[in-house]
Scaffold this active site. Sequence first.
Site, PDB file in Angstrom:
ATOM      1  N   ASP A 124       0.864  -1.165   0.000  1.00  0.00           N
ATOM      2  CA  ASP A 124       0.000   0.000   0.000  1.00  0.00           C
ATOM      3  C   ASP A 124       0.915   1.234   0.000  1.00  0.00           C
ATOM      4  OD1 ASP A 124      -2.368   1.546   0.260  1.00  0.00           O
ATOM      5  OD2 ASP A 124      -1.974   1.743   2.405  1.00  0.00           O
ATOM      6  N   ASP A 153      -1.632  -0.711   6.102  1.00  0.00           N
ATOM      7  CA  ASP A 153      -1.819  -0.206   7.462  1.00  0.00           C
ATOM      8  C   ASP A 153      -3.239   0.223   7.769  1.00  0.00           C
ATOM      9  OD1 ASP A 153      -1.928   2.145   5.925  1.00  0.00           O
ATOM     10  OD2 ASP A 153      -1.195   3.334   7.606  1.00  0.00           O
ATOM     11  N   ASP A 194      -7.148  -2.196   4.104  1.00  0.00           N
ATOM     12  CA  ASP A 194      -6.148  -3.173   3.677  1.00  0.00           C
ATOM     13  C   ASP A 194      -6.391  -4.555   4.259  1.00  0.00           C
ATOM     14  OD1 ASP A 194      -4.700  -1.237   2.238  1.00  0.00           O
ATOM     15  OD2 ASP A 194      -3.685  -0.576   4.061  1.00  0.00           O
TER      16      ASP A 194
END
Length: 753
Positions: free
Chosen positions: A303, A498, A502
């Site tokens: 990410d 995080d 996700d």
Amino acid sequence: MKSWVFLALTVGALLVGAGLHLLGYTMVGDVAWAAGTAVAVPPAIWWVVSALRERRLGVDAIAVLALAGALAVQEYLAGAVIAVMLATGRALERYALRRARRDLTALYERAPRSARRYVDGMPTPVGIDEVRRGDLLLVPTGEIVPVDGVVARGAAVLDESALTGESVPVEYTEGDSVRSGVVNAGAAFDLRATGTAQESAYAGIVRLARETEADTAPVVRLADRFAAWFLPATLLLAGLAWAVTGQAVRAVAVLVVATPCPLLLAAPAAIAAGLSRTARRGVVVKGGAALETLGHARTLVLDKTGTLTAGRPEVFDVVAAPGFRAGDVLRWAAGVDQMSSHVLAAAIVRACSARGLTPPAASGVTEQPGVGATGMVEGHRVHVGKAPAVPATEWMAAQRARAALDSAMTVWVTADDHVAGVILLRDAIRPDAARTLRRLRTAGIDSVVMLTGDRAEVAESVGAVLGVDRVLAEQSPAAKVAGVREEADKAVTVMVGDGVNDAPALAAASVGVAMGAHGSAASAQAADVVLTTDRLDRLADAMDVARRARRIAVQGAGVGIGLSLLAMVIAALGWLPPTAGAMFQEGIDVAVILNALRALRPAPGTRLRVDAGTDALLRRFEHEHAALRPPLDLIRQTADELDRPEAPARLHRLHAFLTEELLPHEQAEERRLYPAVSRLLGDPEATVTMSRAHAEIGRLVARLGRHLDLAASGGLSAGQLDDLRACLYGLHAVLTLHFAQEEEAYFSLTSDV
């Protein structure tokens, strides 16, 4: 049977039998050993049955035959020793390979359970399941949007990090569609529901998380991978020994020394040591299976926000409009914004303090969601927020173009209805990100993919700086899961994230890694690995540990099985009776465990050991960088405004900063930091390129000083302006690059952030 109960019973039987034999009660001692052997038979049979149910024939079958054979030929001590070996191996395995629960509790608990529906014109709390399409709802400040809908009245400022991972709130106006699960970061607004809770975006995330959690299977035990050849070979050799000699005890001796304890112990002991080692590095690995899988990962999916970047916007430049000063623009904006809770307002206030400026007091501050804040500051009516509704000037167009090129967010500042300046913000790349990606590639990662909900131009800019192989931007939670599954189908895949959004993608990956220091609890619970410190480079440490632990486990198993094969041949020849064979096998087990404990120590050369003195220097100069960075904006601002009357005075102030603060910092680095870093890296040439940058910085500062000397009598001449501007722009570029290089190459070596 609990593993610790099994271990206690077998060890107790062995010790009691030994004590009775020493006291002369041989027959009673044999009964104790036989009882210990018998205790181990049912669990061993159950392990074989369980493996068969999973269509596997594990080497536990050898243990069952060895136990039964020891009882049959009355080799009770040998049976008791085998029982202890099995119990010890099972206890270690349960400890090392226990999978963490991945129930995503935080994700589920965050789901909205109520809403405020208008009934007779009054907002009334109702259960989330009672909301229907068309209902008008009130969404108060700080609450989660309960269902998908459209903004009915007012404007909405929403924190969408739960869905997109983007740290900057998004502004919506009347009629815009809004997804459930986001947080109202502005004033209360009315929402017209376009679906029920079960049809909404957040419910879909929860379903995805549960589905992908169920899809993740545990790794098969290392021991069972040897069963295909080891089990038939053992049975063949034992059968031949019995058939040729007619002595069943030889077959039992072969089975005893073939009992697969090196296999059962090597992997759990090495992996348990690896888990301990990663924990010391601030990495919690939820079970041995995750560590083993991490050890042969080939694809890394990341990410962006909060993983490769800091996760919050920061001011990187303040550009004043003609007739205004950048310092005043920032001070006025901070004066108004210190009354606001908006994430961009907080960044502006931080930037003002970092530059040594004090925000002035503001009065009559009002905030309009989606537009900005307005107040009286030092006699001026100051507005901070969206661009004002005035005809765009050439200067404004230039700032918009620059913001687009820099992938920056803009906050416009007006004073008395005149554009005073613009503040540029962006989410900075982590200093350790590039170094970590290089280390991960060295550790075996072949492909790095960035998967983010952020805008394509921002994501591609970050990806280009870090050398990412593939960028997938503007991804919904469902698209993230699909992207991770696609990569996982091709190779063992690690996903790092995080945010709550996700969590499903983390569960879908071969190994999910959560930035637990500042990430959501949902992502931490969905992940197999949690980084407890806010440093991405700890993942590279964990991969180094995982690969070494796996290598040690395979090595221990291989050497142990090799010794077992040798002992099997000796036992088949009649030179190694069952009891002596059991003792020999126990010696192999001890050697395997001692070898496995090497995983507690770092591998030579895998990570630099920064001594306390060098660590203190790195921290000192890192703090100095933080203090020197904001004034660097003066260099570019001065170059932009060389044609203004106040330019000579600004040049003198800039030259004083460069000669009195910046150059002494660079010289101290050259004298103290660079020699320490060279010793740390073991290469006297390691800092040569950085020293060359220092020389270039000194040359440009000296050139600026000569320009000021030339202008001392008659002021700046027209012929000086072009060269002076090039000098300033060059100095700004060199310093910006040099600071970034030092932060990435050196300051990321500190023991912690």
